[in-house]
Design a protein around this motif. Sequence first.
Motif, mmCIF file in Angstrom:
data_model
loop_
_atom_site.group_PDB
_atom_site.id
_atom_site.type_symbol
_atom_site.label_atom_id
_atom_site.label_comp_id
_atom_site.label_asym_id
_atom_site.label_seq_id
_atom_site.Cartn_x
_atom_site.Cartn_y
_atom_site.Cartn_z
ATOM 1 N N ALA A 57 79.437 29.481 0.778
ATOM 2 C CA ALA A 57 80.267 30.592 0.309
ATOM 3 C C ALA A 57 81.492 30.816 1.183
ATOM 4 N N LEU A 58 81.381 30.466 2.470
ATOM 5 C CA LEU A 58 82.458 30.788 3.408
ATOM 6 C C LEU A 58 83.268 29.566 3.855
ATOM 7 N N GLY A 59 83.149 28.451 3.148
ATOM 8 C CA GLY A 59 84.091 27.367 3.373
ATOM 9 C C GLY A 59 83.567 26.042 3.868
ATOM 10 N N ALA A 60 82.291 25.924 4.181
ATOM 11 C CA ALA A 60 81.761 24.631 4.610
ATOM 12 C C ALA A 60 81.587 23.719 3.399
ATOM 13 N N SER A 61 81.653 22.424 3.635
ATOM 14 C CA SER A 61 81.508 21.460 2.543
ATOM 15 C C SER A 61 80.092 20.928 2.416
ATOM 16 N N GLY A 62 79.250 21.187 3.429
ATOM 17 C CA GLY A 62 77.882 20.705 3.334
ATOM 18 C C GLY A 62 77.093 21.002 4.584
ATOM 19 N N MET A 63 75.801 20.614 4.517
ATOM 20 C CA MET A 63 74.915 20.830 5.646
ATOM 21 C C MET A 63 74.064 19.596 5.875
ATOM 22 N N TYR A 64 73.947 19.220 7.136
ATOM 23 C CA TYR A 64 73.025 18.189 7.576
ATOM 24 C C TYR A 64 71.787 18.900 8.095
ATOM 25 N N LEU A 65 70.635 18.569 7.554
ATOM 26 C CA LEU A 65 69.384 19.204 7.952
ATOM 27 C C LEU A 65 68.584 18.231 8.805
ATOM 28 N N ALA A 66 68.400 18.574 10.069
ATOM 29 C CA ALA A 66 67.679 17.709 11.009
ATOM 30 C C ALA A 66 66.184 17.975 10.907
ATOM 31 N N ALA A 67 65.664 17.822 9.711
ATOM 32 C CA ALA A 67 64.239 17.973 9.420
ATOM 33 C C ALA A 67 64.019 17.406 8.021
ATOM 34 N N ASP A 68 62.754 17.133 7.716
ATOM 35 C CA ASP A 68 62.428 16.643 6.378
ATOM 36 C C ASP A 68 61.952 17.813 5.542
ATOM 37 N N ASP A 69 62.845 18.350 4.717
ATOM 38 C CA ASP A 69 62.500 19.465 3.856
ATOM 39 C C ASP A 69 63.297 19.335 2.561
#
Length: 176
Positions: free
Chosen positions: A31-43
């Motif tokens: 919502a505030l401008g990031a293009s994505g997220m890297y999740l350092a876990a298996d979920d």
Amino acid sequence: MTEKEIAILRIGHRPERDQRVTTHVALTGRALGASGMYLAADDKGVAESVKDVADRWGGTFFCENNVKWRSCIKDWKAAGGKVVHLTMYGINLPDIIGEIRPCEKLLVVVGAEKVPGEMYGLADFNVAVTGQPHSEISSLALFLDHLAEGDEFKREFPGAKIRIVPSKAGKHTEEL
């Protein structure tokens, strides 16, 4: 604000207890401008939930599941990016944001459980969002708001199937 590449790296996620908070980290970032997220876990559940929101509400936010956080940071830096670690122990946000704002490629690290000490050395910027215990969701929101200087309220989300219609009272949406 010029168009930046901003991604979130979520470390310390515990699938058995952090799903809701990690999902909210991603949604706040989106919502505030990031293009994505890297999740350092298996979920996969978090990744699927975030993808579903982006499909309905628009934009191209990604959620990459099960990344190795040290490799993610190394690759980000090798591609010319800077790493911002949100913490209680860094330089106060208002005192450092002017140095961060010109950076075109930012990886914003938010932790869940205790962040490994080496993170402080890997980060280009350790940013204190207050010197008190707080939520990673609020830290990310405050950081991205300060970074964008309010421009996040003007963002549009291409491909949205639904959007909120601003109104003084009530909940108003429209199908697109």
